[in-house]
Motif scaffolding. Structure first.
Motif, PDB file in Angstrom:
ATOM      1  N   ASP A 151       0.709  -1.059   0.182  1.00 39.33           N
ATOM      2  CA  ASP A 151      -0.092  -0.107  -0.007  1.00 39.33           C
ATOM      3  C   ASP A 151       0.858   1.393  -0.083  1.00 39.33           C
ATOM      4  OD1 ASP A 151      -2.305  -1.733   0.069  1.00 39.33           O
ATOM      5  OD2 ASP A 151      -2.776  -1.281   2.170  1.00 39.33           O
ATOM      6  N   ALA A 152       2.109   1.147   0.624  1.00 40.63           N
ATOM      7  CA  ALA A 152       3.050   2.370   0.622  1.00 40.63           C
ATOM      8  C   ALA A 152       3.442   2.717  -0.772  1.00 40.63           C
ATOM      9  CB  ALA A 152       4.046   2.062   1.526  1.00 40.63           C
ATOM     10  N   GLN A 153       3.573   4.339  -0.882  1.00 46.31           N
ATOM     11  CA  GLN A 153       4.400   4.704  -2.116  1.00 46.31           C
ATOM     12  C   GLN A 153       5.547   4.914  -1.930  1.00 46.31           C
ATOM     13  OE1 GLN A 153       2.264   8.290  -3.686  1.00 46.31           O
ATOM     14  NE2 GLN A 153       0.436   7.658  -3.311  1.00 46.31           N
ATOM     15  N   TYR A 154       6.184   5.034  -0.505  1.00 43.27           N
ATOM     16  CA  TYR A 154       7.425   5.297  -0.121  1.00 43.27           C
ATOM     17  C   TYR A 154       7.796   4.270   0.799  1.00 43.27           C
ATOM     18  CZ  TYR A 154       5.971   9.885  -2.100  1.00 43.27           C
ATOM     19  OH  TYR A 154       5.348  10.799  -2.888  1.00 43.27           O
ATOM     20  N   LEU A 155       9.089   4.005   0.621  1.00 43.58           N
ATOM     21  CA  LEU A 155       9.649   3.123   1.579  1.00 43.58           C
ATOM     22  C   LEU A 155      10.972   3.546   2.097  1.00 43.58           C
ATOM     23  CD1 LEU A 155       9.413  -0.167  -0.663  1.00 43.58           C
ATOM     24  CD2 LEU A 155       7.839   0.575   0.984  1.00 43.58           C
ATOM     25  N   LEU A 156      11.187   3.472   3.297  1.00 46.09           N
ATOM     26  CA  LEU A 156      12.450   3.728   4.034  1.00 46.09           C
ATOM     27  C   LEU A 156      12.935   2.476   4.896  1.00 46.09           C
ATOM     28  CD1 LEU A 156      14.540   5.682   5.172  1.00 46.09           C
ATOM     29  CD2 LEU A 156      13.041   6.058   7.245  1.00 46.09           C
ATOM     30  N   PHE A 157      14.083   1.977   4.414  1.00 50.37           N
ATOM     31  CA  PHE A 157      14.819   0.747   4.810  1.00 50.37           C
ATOM     32  C   PHE A 157      15.792   1.328   5.960  1.00 50.37           C
ATOM     33  CE2 PHE A 157      14.321  -0.506   0.318  1.00 50.37           C
ATOM     34  CZ  PHE A 157      13.024  -1.220   0.341  1.00 50.37           C
ATOM     35  N   THR A 158      15.622   0.808   7.021  1.00 47.81           N
ATOM     36  CA  THR A 158      16.634   1.021   8.074  1.00 47.81           C
ATOM     37  C   THR A 158      17.269  -0.186   8.745  1.00 47.81           C
ATOM     38  OG1 THR A 158      15.012   1.071   9.846  1.00 47.81           O
ATOM     39  CG2 THR A 158      15.230   3.152   8.872  1.00 47.81           C
ATOM     40  N   ALA A 159      18.460  -0.093   8.943  1.00 46.64           N
ATOM     41  CA  ALA A 159      19.050  -1.441   9.014  1.00 46.64           C
ATOM     42  C   ALA A 159      20.444  -1.120   9.995  1.00 46.64           C
ATOM     43  CB  ALA A 159      19.912  -1.897   7.668  1.00 46.64           C
ATOM     44  N   LYS A 211       9.082   1.676  -6.199  1.00 44.88           N
ATOM     45  CA  LYS A 211       8.445   2.828  -5.406  1.00 44.88           C
ATOM     46  C   LYS A 211       9.595   4.037  -5.130  1.00 44.88           C
ATOM     47  CE  LYS A 211       5.220   0.017  -3.307  1.00 44.88           C
ATOM     48  NZ  LYS A 211       3.926  -0.180  -2.778  1.00 44.88           N
ATOM     49  N   ASP A 212       9.359   4.908  -4.257  1.00 50.11           N
ATOM     50  CA  ASP A 212      10.500   5.815  -4.145  1.00 50.11           C
ATOM     51  C   ASP A 212      11.002   5.522  -2.809  1.00 50.11           C
ATOM     52  OD1 ASP A 212      11.923   7.854  -3.656  1.00 50.11           O
ATOM     53  OD2 ASP A 212      10.510   9.492  -3.947  1.00 50.11           O
ATOM     54  N   ALA A 213      12.390   5.011  -2.717  1.00 47.86           N
ATOM     55  CA  ALA A 213      12.848   4.280  -1.343  1.00 47.86           C
ATOM     56  C   ALA A 213      14.246   5.005  -1.074  1.00 47.86           C
ATOM     57  CB  ALA A 213      13.191   2.939  -1.618  1.00 47.86           C
ATOM     58  N   ARG A 214      14.500   5.118   0.277  1.00 46.93           N
ATOM     59  CA  ARG A 214      15.893   5.545   0.876  1.00 46.93           C
ATOM     60  C   ARG A 214      16.258   4.592   2.106  1.00 46.93           C
ATOM     61  NH1 ARG A 214      15.014   8.601  -2.624  1.00 46.93           N
ATOM     62  NH2 ARG A 214      15.317  10.763  -2.875  1.00 46.93           N
ATOM     63  N   VAL A 215      17.531   4.706   2.393  1.00 43.75           N
ATOM     64  CA  VAL A 215      18.161   3.660   3.314  1.00 43.75           C
ATOM     65  C   VAL A 215      18.675   4.638   4.433  1.00 43.75           C
ATOM     66  CG1 VAL A 215      19.988   2.153   3.675  1.00 43.75           C
ATOM     67  CG2 VAL A 215      18.531   2.006   1.594  1.00 43.75           C
ATOM     68  N   PHE A 216      18.548   4.076   5.473  1.00 44.21           N
ATOM     69  CA  PHE A 216      19.169   4.586   6.695  1.00 44.21           C
ATOM     70  C   PHE A 216      19.853   3.563   7.430  1.00 44.21           C
ATOM     71  CE2 PHE A 216      19.315   5.993  11.176  1.00 44.21           C
ATOM     72  CZ  PHE A 216      19.825   7.196  11.065  1.00 44.21           C
ATOM     73  N   ASN A 235       9.284  15.809   2.538  1.00 45.23           N
ATOM     74  CA  ASN A 235       8.492  16.060   1.353  1.00 45.23           C
ATOM     75  C   ASN A 235       7.459  15.324   0.981  1.00 45.23           C
ATOM     76  OD1 ASN A 235       9.173  18.823   0.460  1.00 45.23           O
ATOM     77  ND2 ASN A 235      11.016  17.983  -0.089  1.00 45.23           N
ATOM     78  N   ILE A 236       7.145  14.016   1.721  1.00 43.91           N
ATOM     79  CA  ILE A 236       6.339  13.145   1.527  1.00 43.91           C
ATOM     80  C   ILE A 236       5.439  13.074   2.468  1.00 43.91           C
ATOM     81  CG2 ILE A 236       7.918  11.810   0.145  1.00 43.91           C
ATOM     82  CD1 ILE A 236       8.221   9.766   2.550  1.00 43.91           C
ATOM     83  N   PRO A 237       3.913  12.537   2.219  1.00 47.28           N
ATOM     84  CA  PRO A 237       3.175  12.403   3.302  1.00 47.28           C
ATOM     85  C   PRO A 237       3.507  11.241   4.079  1.00 47.28           C
ATOM     86  CG  PRO A 237       2.093  12.342   0.951  1.00 47.28           C
ATOM     87  CD  PRO A 237       3.633  12.260   0.914  1.00 47.28           C
ATOM     88  N   PRO A 238       3.604  11.431   5.483  1.00 49.44           N
ATOM     89  CA  PRO A 238       3.900  10.252   6.253  1.00 49.44           C
ATOM     90  C   PRO A 238       3.195   9.161   6.200  1.00 49.44           C
ATOM     91  CG  PRO A 238       3.982  12.449   7.631  1.00 49.44           C
ATOM     92  CD  PRO A 238       3.490  12.707   6.247  1.00 49.44           C
ATOM     93  N   ARG A 239       1.834   9.170   6.056  1.00 52.87           N
ATOM     94  CA  ARG A 239       0.972   8.147   6.072  1.00 52.87           C
ATOM     95  C   ARG A 239       1.392   7.336   4.689  1.00 52.87           C
ATOM     96  NH1 ARG A 239      -1.611   7.726  10.288  1.00 52.87           N
ATOM     97  NH2 ARG A 239      -1.928   9.656  11.426  1.00 52.87           N
ATOM     98  N   GLN A 240       2.007   7.776   3.720  1.00 53.61           N
ATOM     99  CA  GLN A 240       2.206   6.701   2.650  1.00 53.61           C
ATOM    100  C   GLN A 240       3.489   6.137   2.662  1.00 53.61           C
ATOM    101  OE1 GLN A 240       0.958   9.240  -1.052  1.00 53.61           O
ATOM    102  NE2 GLN A 240      -0.837   9.799  -0.031  1.00 53.61           N
ATOM    103  N   LEU A 241       4.308   6.306   3.747  1.00 57.32           N
ATOM    104  CA  LEU A 241       5.657   5.658   4.209  1.00 57.32           C
ATOM    105  C   LEU A 241       5.466   4.547   4.980  1.00 57.32           C
ATOM    106  CD1 LEU A 241       8.639   6.064   4.061  1.00 57.32           C
ATOM    107  CD2 LEU A 241       8.573   7.447   6.052  1.00 57.32           C
TER     108      LEU A 241
END
Ligand SMILES: [Zn+2]
Length: 274
Positions: A14-22, A101-106, A205-211
């Motif tokens: 369902d998410a438009q944005y993904l953040l991978f934290t490792a 999707k649009d994704a980032r890594v931390f 810049n992104i809606p948190p509920r779509q993350l």
């Protein structure tokens, strides 16, 4: 467990944005040593047991001044190991999800394995630095440079280096990894700061509920990654916490008590069949 995996698959779908934290646990499935506890560290590095040195004592910048062969023995061995190790199959799954999707890594890991798996430099924030980057020990400037193709020759019985050590191109003094160590006032944080600013700008810049935040192998011992994941959740993101021993989290966290690779493969299967 299957319910948590299904909830995770649904959230990622369902998410438009993904953040991978490792955290450190992410590397364990690739075969990298876990430094958790003195035993894990000494099992990976027996010579330090003979010296009575724990991880927190070895991962200290003072050795680069008092005993460079010992300091580079430890970090050079890790550098060689990280480069020789293939990231586990979970990384390729994340890369595939990221491409859709649009994704980032931390990450608090310093092994460069997200970039090795195809993530761009712009997508990754290495909050504790990178073992594949160097800086001056003193430091004589704020320069941080790509380690390139270092050849660190290490005596496997003593973990001390033989031969030349990396030099600072500016002053000619000793260079060290651009990694945050314990009690480290000399770490140059500019590269990590820049990455974190870029990540903050993206998240702002992104809606948190779509993350959806997918956290993997981040323990409480060094809680930087957990805190970051939870701060995103408090703004409205969904948090999926994958952790063998410490998957608990704030109310609403989707907790998965598995290793990173197994969890990601199970979720991916659900996404492909669902
Ligand atoms: Zn220098």
């Amino acid at each position: 467990m299957s319910t948590s995996l299904q909830l995770a698959a649904r959230a990622i779908h369902d998410a438009q944005y993904l953040l991978f934290t490792a955290g450190a646990g992410m590397g364990v499935d690739s075969g990298l040593p876990d430094f958790r506890g003195t035993e894990g560290f000494w099992r990976a590095y027996p010579p330090f047991q003979r010296l009575g040195l724990q991880f927190q004592e070895v991962a200290n910048p003072r050795w680069f001044i008092s005993d460079p062969q010992l300091a580079w023995g430890f970090y050079g061995h890790r550098y060689n190991l990280y480069r020789a190790t293939t990231p586990h199959a979970g990384f390729a799954i994340l890369k595939r999800w990221a491409d859709a999707k649009d994704a980032r890594v931390f990450t608090s890991n310093v092994d460069g394995h997200f970039q090795r798996s195809g993530f761009s430099e712009e997508q990754v924030c290495e909050v504790h630095g990178s073992l594949l980057h160097l800086q001056c020990v003193r430091p004589c400037s704020n320069a941080i440079w790509d380690a390139g193709n270092l050849k660190i020759d290490i005596d496997e019985t003593t973990f001390r280096t033989r031969g030349e050590l990396p030099k600072c191109p500016n002053c000619g003094g000793l260079a060290r990894p651009n990694v945050l160590m314990f009690g480290d006032s000399k770490w140059r944080s500019e590269r990590s700061d820049e990455q974190l600013n870029a990540l903050d700008a993206w998240a702002g810049n992104i809606p948190p509920r779509q993350l959806a935040v997918i956290e993997m192998g981040a323990g409480n011992a060094v809680p930087t990654v957990r805190h970051f994941s939870e701060s995103m959740k408090s703004q409205g993101a969904t948090l999926i916490r994958i952790n063998v021993r410490e998957s608990f989290g704030p109310a609403g966290t989707i907790s998965i008590d598995l290793g990173a690779k197994e969890a990601l493969q199970s979720i991916d299967e659900l996404l492909n069949t669902g």
